[in-house]
Design a protein around this motif. Structure first.
Motif, mmCIF file in Angstrom:
data_model
loop_
_atom_site.group_PDB
_atom_site.id
_atom_site.type_symbol
_atom_site.label_atom_id
_atom_site.label_comp_id
_atom_site.label_asym_id
_atom_site.label_seq_id
_atom_site.Cartn_x
_atom_site.Cartn_y
_atom_site.Cartn_z
ATOM 1 N N LEU A 6 0.827 -1.205 0.000
ATOM 2 C CA LEU A 6 0.000 0.000 0.000
ATOM 3 C C LEU A 6 0.866 1.261 0.000
ATOM 4 C CD1 LEU A 6 -2.828 -0.973 2.527
ATOM 5 C CD2 LEU A 6 -2.848 -1.104 0.024
ATOM 6 N N GLU A 7 1.979 1.218 0.732
ATOM 7 C CA GLU A 7 2.891 2.368 0.740
ATOM 8 C C GLU A 7 3.437 2.633 -0.654
ATOM 9 O OE1 GLU A 7 7.127 3.805 2.769
ATOM 10 O OE2 GLU A 7 6.365 1.774 3.094
ATOM 11 N N TYR A 8 3.847 1.565 -1.358
ATOM 12 C CA TYR A 8 4.389 1.735 -2.707
ATOM 13 C C TYR A 8 3.302 2.220 -3.671
ATOM 14 C CZ TYR A 8 8.255 -1.108 -0.890
ATOM 15 O OH TYR A 8 9.311 -1.595 -0.160
ATOM 16 N N PHE A 9 2.097 1.692 -3.514
ATOM 17 C CA PHE A 9 0.983 2.118 -4.359
ATOM 18 C C PHE A 9 0.707 3.615 -4.203
ATOM 19 C CE2 PHE A 9 -3.780 2.703 -4.165
ATOM 20 C CZ PHE A 9 -3.955 2.899 -5.538
ATOM 21 N N VAL A 10 0.632 4.089 -2.962
ATOM 22 C CA VAL A 10 0.392 5.517 -2.713
ATOM 23 C C VAL A 10 1.549 6.360 -3.263
ATOM 24 C CG1 VAL A 10 0.152 7.274 -0.918
ATOM 25 C CG2 VAL A 10 -1.099 5.117 -0.740
ATOM 26 N N ALA A 11 2.769 5.886 -3.119
ATOM 27 C CA ALA A 11 3.931 6.637 -3.615
ATOM 28 C C ALA A 11 3.879 6.791 -5.128
ATOM 29 C CB ALA A 11 5.221 5.939 -3.193
ATOM 30 N N VAL A 12 3.561 5.708 -5.848
ATOM 31 C CA VAL A 12 3.475 5.793 -7.308
ATOM 32 C C VAL A 12 2.325 6.708 -7.719
ATOM 33 C CG1 VAL A 12 3.056 4.498 -9.438
ATOM 34 C CG2 VAL A 12 4.509 3.522 -7.649
ATOM 35 N N GLU A 66 -7.759 6.378 -1.686
ATOM 36 C CA GLU A 66 -8.103 6.932 -0.384
ATOM 37 C C GLU A 66 -8.156 5.860 0.694
ATOM 38 O OE1 GLU A 66 -8.083 10.100 0.466
ATOM 39 O OE2 GLU A 66 -7.432 10.342 -1.609
ATOM 40 N N HIS A 67 -8.591 4.676 0.322
ATOM 41 C CA HIS A 67 -8.619 3.586 1.301
ATOM 42 C C HIS A 67 -7.200 3.176 1.674
ATOM 43 C CE1 HIS A 67 -12.951 3.048 1.114
ATOM 44 N NE2 HIS A 67 -12.882 3.118 -0.212
ATOM 45 N N ALA A 68 -6.301 3.184 0.701
ATOM 46 C CA ALA A 68 -4.908 2.854 1.001
ATOM 47 C C ALA A 68 -4.310 3.889 1.937
ATOM 48 C CB ALA A 68 -4.107 2.781 -0.296
ATOM 49 N N ARG A 69 -4.569 5.159 1.678
ATOM 50 C CA ARG A 69 -4.074 6.219 2.556
ATOM 51 C C ARG A 69 -4.634 6.059 3.969
ATOM 52 N NH1 ARG A 69 -4.971 10.997 -1.892
ATOM 53 N NH2 ARG A 69 -2.813 11.089 -2.703
ATOM 54 N N ALA A 70 -5.914 5.752 4.064
ATOM 55 C CA ALA A 70 -6.538 5.584 5.377
ATOM 56 C C ALA A 70 -5.916 4.407 6.125
ATOM 57 C CB ALA A 70 -8.038 5.384 5.223
ATOM 58 N N ALA A 71 -5.624 3.328 5.412
ATOM 59 C CA ALA A 71 -5.015 2.163 6.054
ATOM 60 C C ALA A 71 -3.623 2.498 6.580
ATOM 61 C CB ALA A 71 -4.940 1.003 5.070
ATOM 62 N N LEU A 72 -2.837 3.238 5.819
ATOM 63 C CA LEU A 72 -1.497 3.632 6.259
ATOM 64 C C LEU A 72 -1.580 4.573 7.457
ATOM 65 C CD1 LEU A 72 0.217 4.201 2.782
ATOM 66 C CD2 LEU A 72 0.644 2.333 4.393
ATOM 67 N N ALA A 73 -2.554 5.508 7.414
ATOM 68 C CA ALA A 73 -2.712 6.423 8.545
ATOM 69 C C ALA A 73 -3.114 5.666 9.802
ATOM 70 C CB ALA A 73 -3.761 7.490 8.210
ATOM 71 N N ALA A 74 -4.001 4.681 9.659
ATOM 72 C CA ALA A 74 -4.424 3.898 10.817
ATOM 73 C C ALA A 74 -3.255 3.108 11.391
ATOM 74 C CB ALA A 74 -5.558 2.952 10.420
ATOM 75 N N ALA A 75 -2.426 2.562 10.520
ATOM 76 C CA ALA A 75 -1.257 1.819 10.995
ATOM 77 C C ALA A 75 -0.297 2.742 11.726
ATOM 78 C CB ALA A 75 -0.553 1.151 9.820
ATOM 79 N N GLY A 76 -0.138 3.957 11.193
ATOM 80 C CA GLY A 76 0.724 4.929 11.857
ATOM 81 C C GLY A 76 0.183 5.315 13.224
ATOM 82 N N ALA A 77 -1.138 5.444 13.331
ATOM 83 C CA ALA A 77 -1.748 5.799 14.613
ATOM 84 C C ALA A 77 -1.551 4.694 15.644
ATOM 85 C CB ALA A 77 -3.243 6.075 14.425
#
Length: 306
Positions: A6-12, A66-77
């Motif tokens: 998901l991190e790589y997907f958001v970066a691309v 947006e779902h990928a971003r939300a998942a990364l933010a949740a993991a960061g939290a």
């Protein structure tokens, strides 16, 4: 799928380039491409339209972003929450206070914090206010109680006491009969005051500079008791805060300074990039010092603004 994909997907998606995305996440371009392909296989849809010039999101990619971003933010939290709990279990808190401070609310806050977070190692050291401020800026101290003419720039602050300057002179002194004085009246007498680097001295120096007054500094001492003893022996006019003079009413007359300008502050300061231990300790300080900076906190008067 995993968070790395998901991190790589958001970066691309944000860079619109596999090459730039690879540089951003610090792996090879082929590694990014392989992970994105694996993610597309798992989702059953292509996420990017690939060309030699850019990588643009497909309809499926736009729906996933947006779902990928939300998942990364949740993991960061989750990581932040665990980190904060860990910091309050086995962290450290380095506290500074002005020399000679005996303010009960500060010690009550330390005791309450320790009772709530016994795993946090506490340290406490005394120094002059300017030194404490620099150590907070540098990270050597997490939080400090200082005397100041104004809250230090670049630091967060909680004002716990705000008081005007006052003079202390023996009963037979020419200024003893005055209800109040101006700074120019002080210029004609030798002055005993705290050394530079202390909060009271900063307030006094700033007020004199603003009024164009050049006081005659005869003697300096870092403790209010010493200043009072020197003044009682006729060696100079002692510059103190209003509450400090009350401790010496048996031998000195307090005279307010009407044009001293901004009051002397006693403030708790900490770096904006503070951790959970600092937040918890500040919360206890707010409770023990109370909300009114004009009210003198409990504890021995005449021991602040160093």
């Amino acid at each position: 799928m995993d968070l790395r994909q998901l991190e790589y997907f958001v970066a691309v998606a944000e860079e619109r380039s596999f090459t730039r995305a690879a540089a951003r996440v610090h792996i090879s371009q082929s590694g990014v491409s392989a992970q994105i392909r694996q993610l597309e296989r798992e989702l059953g849809a292509e996420l990017f339209e690939r060309s030699a010039r850019a990588a643009t999101l497909t309809v499926a990619g736009k729906a996933a972003l947006e779902h990928a971003r939300a998942a990364l933010a949740a993991a960061g939290a989750v990581g932040q929450a665990v980190g904060e709990v860990t910091g309050l279990i086995r962290g450290r808190l380095a506290v500074g206070m002005v020399s000679g401070c005996t303010l009960t609310p500060l010690f009550e806050a330390l005791a309450a914090f320790h009772g709530e977070h016994p795993g946090v190692a506490l340290s406490l050291r005394e120094a002059a206010s300017d030194r404490l401020t620099e150590e907070v800026r540098a990270g050597a101290l997490d939080v400090a109680l200082i005397g100041a003419a104004a809250p230090p720039r670049g630091l967060e602050a909680l004002t716990v006491l705000s008081e005007p300057l006052a003079l202390a002179v023996p009963p037979g002194h020419p200024l003893a009969s005055r209800r109040r004085v101006r700074l120019r009246d002080v210029a004609g007498h030798p002055v005993v005051c705290m050394p530079q680097g202390t909060g009271l001295r900063a307030v006094f120096d700033r007020a004199c500079e603003e009024r164009g007054v050049r006081p005659s500094i005869a003697l300096e001492a870092g403790a209010p008791d010493a200043l009072a003893d020197l003044a009682a022996r006729g060696l100079g006019v002692a510059v103190l805060s209003a509450s400090m003079t009350a401790a010496y009413a048996d031998r000195l007359v307090a005279v307010p300074v009407e044009d001293a300008g901004a009051p002397a502050l006693l403030a708790l300061v900490w770096h904006p990039a503070h951790g959970p231990a600092v937040r918890a300790f500040v919360r206890h300080c707010r409770r023990t010092f109370g909300a009114d900076p004009g009210a003198h906190p409990s504890g021995a008067p005449g021991r602040t603004f160093s």
